[in-house]
Motif scaffolding. Structure first.
Motif, PDB file in Angstrom:
ATOM      1  N   SER A  69       0.838  -1.207   0.000  1.00  0.00           N
ATOM      2  CA  SER A  69       0.000   0.000   0.000  1.00  0.00           C
ATOM      3  C   SER A  69       0.872   1.257   0.000  1.00  0.00           C
ATOM      4  O   SER A  69       0.573   2.236  -0.681  1.00  0.00           O
ATOM      5  N   PHE A  70       1.957   1.210   0.768  1.00  0.00           N
ATOM      6  CA  PHE A  70       2.842   2.370   0.826  1.00  0.00           C
ATOM      7  C   PHE A  70       3.530   2.593  -0.524  1.00  0.00           C
ATOM      8  O   PHE A  70       3.652   3.735  -0.990  1.00  0.00           O
ATOM      9  N   GLN A  71       3.990   1.521  -1.150  1.00  0.00           N
ATOM     10  CA  GLN A  71       4.654   1.657  -2.448  1.00  0.00           C
ATOM     11  C   GLN A  71       3.692   2.207  -3.501  1.00  0.00           C
ATOM     12  O   GLN A  71       4.082   3.000  -4.363  1.00  0.00           O
ATOM     13  N   ASN A  72       2.415   1.800  -3.441  1.00  0.00           N
ATOM     14  CA  ASN A  72       1.414   2.338  -4.365  1.00  0.00           C
ATOM     15  C   ASN A  72       1.246   3.841  -4.157  1.00  0.00           C
ATOM     16  O   ASN A  72       1.116   4.613  -5.113  1.00  0.00           O
ATOM     17  N   ALA A  73       1.246   4.264  -2.876  1.00  0.00           N
ATOM     18  CA  ALA A  73       1.137   5.692  -2.573  1.00  0.00           C
ATOM     19  C   ALA A  73       2.361   6.445  -3.090  1.00  0.00           C
ATOM     20  O   ALA A  73       2.250   7.565  -3.594  1.00  0.00           O
ATOM     21  N   LEU A  74       3.534   5.826  -2.971  1.00  0.00           N
ATOM     22  CA  LEU A  74       4.769   6.458  -3.441  1.00  0.00           C
ATOM     23  C   LEU A  74       4.750   6.646  -4.960  1.00  0.00           C
ATOM     24  O   LEU A  74       5.228   7.653  -5.479  1.00  0.00           O
ATOM     25  N   TYR A  75       4.166   5.681  -5.688  1.00  0.00           N
ATOM     26  CA  TYR A  75       4.033   5.822  -7.145  1.00  0.00           C
ATOM     27  C   TYR A  75       3.180   7.048  -7.489  1.00  0.00           C
ATOM     28  O   TYR A  75       3.475   7.796  -8.433  1.00  0.00           O
ATOM     29  N   LYS A  76       2.112   7.254  -6.727  1.00  0.00           N
ATOM     30  CA  LYS A  76       1.242   8.400  -6.977  1.00  0.00           C
ATOM     31  C   LYS A  76       1.963   9.716  -6.700  1.00  0.00           C
ATOM     32  O   LYS A  76       1.772  10.711  -7.417  1.00  0.00           O
ATOM     33  N   ILE A  77       2.795   9.713  -5.684  1.00  0.00           N
ATOM     34  CA  ILE A  77       3.582  10.911  -5.378  1.00  0.00           C
ATOM     35  C   ILE A  77       4.540  11.210  -6.522  1.00  0.00           C
ATOM     36  O   ILE A  77       4.658  12.351  -6.983  1.00  0.00           O
ATOM     37  N   LYS A  78       5.212  10.180  -7.012  1.00  0.00           N
ATOM     38  CA  LYS A  78       6.173  10.368  -8.110  1.00  0.00           C
ATOM     39  C   LYS A  78       5.488  10.869  -9.382  1.00  0.00           C
ATOM     40  O   LYS A  78       6.068  11.638 -10.153  1.00  0.00           O
ATOM     41  N   SER A  79       4.236  10.432  -9.574  1.00  0.00           N
ATOM     42  CA  SER A  79       3.543  10.782 -10.818  1.00  0.00           C
ATOM     43  C   SER A  79       3.258  12.272 -10.947  1.00  0.00           C
ATOM     44  O   SER A  79       3.064  12.773 -12.064  1.00  0.00           O
ATOM     45  N   VAL A  80       3.224  13.031  -9.830  1.00  0.00           N
ATOM     46  CA  VAL A  80       2.922  14.457  -9.900  1.00  0.00           C
ATOM     47  C   VAL A  80       4.180  15.316  -9.726  1.00  0.00           C
ATOM     48  O   VAL A  80       4.082  16.539  -9.629  1.00  0.00           O
TER      49      VAL A  80
END
Length: 317
Positions: free
Chosen positions: A97-108
């Motif tokens: 779940s944390f890694q998925n959140a990190l992907y979203k952070i990187k995307s912006v």
């Protein structure tokens, strides 16, 4: 932080909770309540629909929307560091779940910031030594969090390490604690008729029931912590040791309740606060003649008894 940046940060903080207290804002930025009131008024004059409830706090109108928040390089780097620690303090479900959140952070993030984060990603590792404990598939962290949010009763199959036996429990969860490198569920145990501490890695099976618990979480959790603190007896310990020994235990001392130290010529006086004199004595025993116990006297007596037993056991060796 200049005022413009602080106003933006306060606006972001107001979006993190349903209601934010003025004192929370003051504590975060190290400002007075008077300054908080002025900043809130400035945001309102800028067109932000901030509501206030006397004695409760501030909130933003649900119909008000803001543009996507951009992360600074420093903020994203801090989140990446946290991500490196997550696998060592949780389970695979939380890690994913944390890694998925990190992907979203990187995307912006901006392109140059993404490149920086990618470089940092491969340059930061967490090493636990040669005997690293494998990450568990699940210690039920997500299920317990949901039970806390929804006030649901949990059904556990729990393994008691000391008794080496399993038991079935129905518990009403009030909080999660992380200490001694493990997560612990604090809950009212219906079998024992009192609050208990359940280590998550000893839960063999967990089921979230449909039954609702009516305990007031914040109040019950704080009362439990206060009670434990009152019952938790610690002993003040003072040692005098050679400087070389003080350097040798530089890291280990924090595991034994290290408080402070003071140099005294070629020696160092160290103070500790520890609840387990027996365990502390065994640690001091490993320092042989390089340390003197200044207090308490019963620690010195305890160590003397240990030395006698060792002498009796190995005198013919």
């Amino acid at each position: 932080m200049n005022r413009i940046d602080r106003l933006q940060a306060i606006l972001t903080q107001l979006q993190t909770k349903k209601v934010v207290k003025a004192q929370e804002i003051a504590d975060r930025f190290g400002i007075s309540l008077r300054t908080v009131y002025r900043d809130i008024r400035a945001l309102e004059e800028g067109g932000v629909p901030i509501g206030a409830e006397a004695g409760v706090g501030y909130f933003i109108d649900d119909n008000y929307s803001l543009p996507p928040i951009m992360f600074t390089t420093e903020e994203a780097s801090a989140i990446l560091i946290a991500g490196k620690l997550i696998p060592h303090t949780s389970d695979k479900a939380i890690d994913q779940s944390f890694q998925n959140a990190l992907y979203k952070i990187k995307s912006v993030m901006k392109t140059e910031d993404k490149a920086m984060l990618e470089k940092l990603e491969s340059s930061v590792k967490v090493f636990n030594g040669p005997f690293e404990i494998p990450q568990r598939d699940s210690i039920y962290l997500q299920d317990i969090q949901q039970a806390l949010v929804k006030s649901k009763v949990l059904k556990l199959k729990y393994f008691a390490h000391y008794k080496q036996e399993h038991s079935l429990r129905e518990v009403e969860p009030i909080g999660l604690l992380f200490y001694a490198l493990n997560w612990h569920l604090i809950a009212y145990c219906r079998l024992r008729g009192d609050y208990r501490d359940f280590r998550l890695d000893r839960i063999r099976n967990l089921e979230v029931s449909e039954e609702t618990s009516h305990r007031i979480l914040d109040k019950a959790f704080e009362e439990y912590l206060a009670r434990e603190k009152e019952q938790y007896q610690s002993f003040e310990i003072e040692l005098r040791m050679e400087k070389q020994m003080a350097l040798y235990i530089h890291e280990a001392k924090y595991w034994y309740g290290y408080l402070s130290e003071q140099e005294d010529g070629n020696f160092v006086n160290m103070k500790f606060l520890n609840p387990d004199l027996n365990g502390f004595a065994r640690w001091v025993l490993a320092m042989t003649d390089k340390v003197d116990i200044l207090s308490p006297p019963n620690l010195k007596n305890m160590l003397g008894e240990m030395v006698k037993k060792l002498h009796e056991k190995y005198r013919d060796a």
